[in-house]
Scaffold this active site. Structure first.
Site, short mmCIF file in Angstrom:
data_model
loop_
_atom_site.label_atom_id
_atom_site.label_comp_id
_atom_site.label_asym_id
_atom_site.label_seq_id
_atom_site.Cartn_x
_atom_site.Cartn_y
_atom_site.Cartn_z
N VAL A 7 -4.50 2.52 7.22
CA VAL A 7 -4.02 1.47 8.11
C VAL A 7 -4.44 0.18 7.44
O VAL A 7 -5.58 0.05 6.97
CB VAL A 7 -4.64 1.61 9.52
CG1 VAL A 7 -4.31 0.41 10.39
CG2 VAL A 7 -4.15 2.89 10.19
N THR A 9 -5.41 -2.76 8.23
CA THR A 9 -6.59 -3.51 8.68
C THR A 9 -7.90 -2.72 8.61
O THR A 9 -8.95 -3.23 8.97
CB THR A 9 -6.39 -4.00 10.12
OG1 THR A 9 -6.14 -2.86 10.96
CG2 THR A 9 -5.22 -4.97 10.21
N CYS A 10 -7.86 -1.50 8.14
CA CYS A 10 -9.04 -0.63 8.14
C CYS A 10 -9.90 -0.88 6.90
O CYS A 10 -9.45 -0.67 5.77
CB CYS A 10 -8.58 0.83 8.20
SG CYS A 10 -9.90 2.02 8.02
N SER A 11 -11.16 -1.28 7.12
CA SER A 11 -12.04 -1.57 5.98
C SER A 11 -12.37 -0.31 5.18
O SER A 11 -12.52 -0.36 3.96
CB SER A 11 -13.32 -2.25 6.45
OG SER A 11 -14.03 -1.43 7.33
#
Length: 144
Positions: A7, A9-11
């Site tokens: 995803v 925005t997933c760090s």
């Protein structure tokens, strides 16, 4: 080929991709929320889990909490349909090849995707470094 389900925005997804890039491992990135994913791919992920759905589903998600009590009642087809329709319920990143699955980013565990020859060289180098430290007197082993 290695696939990484992410995803944007997933760090953890970003860290995993950076590690793969740094180690020059080719992969296909698949965005869990926007890309077309065949139901067979979800079945493949499930087949590679050691503990079943609990391993790949985020128990903190609202969607999971709504269905958690009925999860065991779902047929395999219903489960795959549920995952396909509610992809945000999946933990991420999911890193998959033909033999193994890694859920999330863990710097030690992701090494399993290195080619065996590279892992052997790294192990030999680490062993040599340990020997060098021990023989150089910088490291002392104490008997208990």
């Amino acid at each position: 080929m290695l696939k990484i389900y992410t995803v944007t925005t997933c760090s953890s997804s970003k860290k995993a991709k950076e590690w793969l890039d740094e180690h020059r491992i080719e992969y296909q990135e698949i965005n869990l929320l926007t890309d077309n994913i065949e139901k067979q791919e979800f079945l493949n992920m499930l087949s590679l889990t050691e503990e079943g759905t609990g391993e790949i589903l985020s128990k903190r998600s609202r969607i999971y909490k709504k269905i958690a009590t009925r999860l065991d009642e779902l047929s395999l087809g219903e489960l795959v349909r549920f995952i396909d329709e509610n992809r945000s319920v999946l933990r991420r990143p999911l890193i998959v090849n033909d033999k193994c699955l890694q859920v999330g980013y863990n710097e030690d565990d992701i090494r399993k995707f290195l080619p065996r020859t590279v892992r052997r060289v790294e192990m030999a180098n680490a062993s040599e470094s340990i020997r060098s430290i021990a023989l150089g007197g910088k490291f002392k082993i104490q008997a208990s």
